[in-house]
Design an enzyme around this catalytic site. Structure first.
Site, PDB file in Angstrom:
ATOM      1  CB  ALA A   1      -0.977  -0.004   1.168  1.00  7.42           C
TER       2      ALA A   1
ATOM      3  CG  ASP B   1      -1.548  -6.691   8.242  1.00  3.02           C
ATOM      4  OD1 ASP B   1      -2.184  -5.891   8.937  1.00  3.02           O
ATOM      5  OD2 ASP B   1      -1.671  -6.767   7.002  1.00  3.02           O
TER       6      ASP B   1
ATOM      7  CG  LEU C   1      -2.939 -10.037   0.283  1.00  2.00           C
ATOM      8  CD1 LEU C   1      -3.197 -11.524   0.449  1.00  2.00           C
ATOM      9  CD2 LEU C   1      -1.492  -9.792  -0.138  1.00  2.00           C
TER      10      LEU C   1
END
Length: 345
Positions: A191, A243, A269
């Site tokens: 990201a 995560d 994802l």
């Protein structure tokens, strides 16, 4: 018997010289995790979900964690704050507080975060949340390039660990705010704009400024070759997170388990299915990092970022939080606050 060692954040065989003896290391620390088992705290926050996370993570050797809430409605953020405050009064102690990943992100790099809930931060809203939280919010991931300086300054002045994530920052923007005052980056490579030889983007700025940077070392979110590159560039500033999420069919995030990962219904994802010890194992077996340094990445470095000065080392004067595991990276037990906790059947 577990002895104190003068080497910081290392692994030692309990019986020196015995090749099949278990290892002892500092308790693992996860600064970004959303849920465990069938309890997805990040979507449906409750004290029950936090208790499940607390117990599961202790069994996994994780003796410190930030329960994380991704971009969501104000109602969910505030329910998470209230649940965290209530749980703080009854927790065993490995729950350290909340990490808010959003909603002040950049929609251009939203990942699995819903674009319609991403917004620009305001001091008024942050002040409301931090007042309500009474110290339970510890960390926030934001896209700094979209925030007013007064928002960044307010977070910094109130002791919140600011991490840059889901950001579309340029090289120049990254150079301006990393370590000034933003000390961290969330899930490196994911990201964020990727490197290009004529448009270097954000990642070279991270490598040059060397803030603390978390990474999801599952070989899916980040290829192991890129973890190796990041380690060469960032050294003792690169640390591990899971995560990790839980399967969910309610709330904003409908995480679907696909064997070795979680995805959103559209295939995007989302979170991982890592444990912290598996992330350490991947460092050793796939990245080429020695065991002691891999343990540092899961203990000492996140403790330093979180300013937990008595955590992350097996050394006199540090808290007696330890993980015991064998050569196959299987947890044999956890020492928490000096008490040995065996794995439940």
């Amino acid at each position: 018997m577990v002895s104190h060692f003068s080497i910081s954040a290392t692994c030692k065989s309990i019986k020196p010289g015995a090749t099949n003896a278990p290892f002892v290391a500092p308790g693992l620390i996860d600064l970004q995790v959303y849920g465990s088992g069938d309890k997805m705290f990040g979507s449906i926050p409750s004290t029950v979900a936090l208790e499940r996370m607390e117990n599961d993570f202790l069994e996994q050797g994780t003796t410190g964690f930030f329960a994380t809430v991704a971009t969501n409605t104000n109602d969910i953020v505030e329910k998470a704050i209230e649940a965290a405050k209530a749980f703080r009064e009854q927790c065993k102690g490995n729950f350290w507080g909340l990490h808010l990943e959003g909603p002040y992100l950049n929609a251009a790099k939203k990942g699995a975060h819903p674009a319609d809930l991403i917004k620009k931060g305001t001091v008024a809203e942050i002040e409301k949340w931090l007042t309500m939280a009474d110290g339970v919010v510890k960390m926030m991931t934001i896209a700094p390039e979209l925030q007013d300086q007064e928002v960044i300054d307010y977070l910094h002045d109130h002791g919140i660990i600011i991490s840059s994530g889901h950001s579309n920052a340029t090289y120049q923007q990254g150079k301006s705010f990393l370590n000034n005052p933003i000390p961290a980056v969330t899930h490196l490579f994911n990201a964020m704009p990727q490197m290009h030889h004529r448009d270097p983007g954000y990642i070279p700025a991270i490598f040059e400024e060397r803030p603390y940077a978390s990474i999801v070392n599952d070989g899916i979110h980040v290829d192991f070759a890129m973890v190796r590159l990041a380690k060469r560039e960032l050294g003792d500033k690169l640390f591990l997170i899971t995560d990790a999420v839980a399967a969910a069919s309610e709330g904003t995030y409908h995480h679907q388990f696909k064997g070795d990962r979680f995805v959103m219904p559209d295939g995007t994802l989302s979170g991982s299915c890592l444990t912290m010890l598996k992330a350490v194992q991947n460092c050793v077996e796939h990245v080429g990092i020695n065991l002691a340094e891999a343990i540092n990445m899961a203990t000492l470095y996140p403790a330093q970022l979180a300013k937990m000065s008595k955590k992350g080392k097996v050394e006199a004067g540090f808290d007696a939080d330890l993980i015991v595991f064998n050569e196959n990276f299987e947890v044999q037990g956890t020492v928490f606050k000096g008490d040995f906790l065996t794995k439940s059947a």
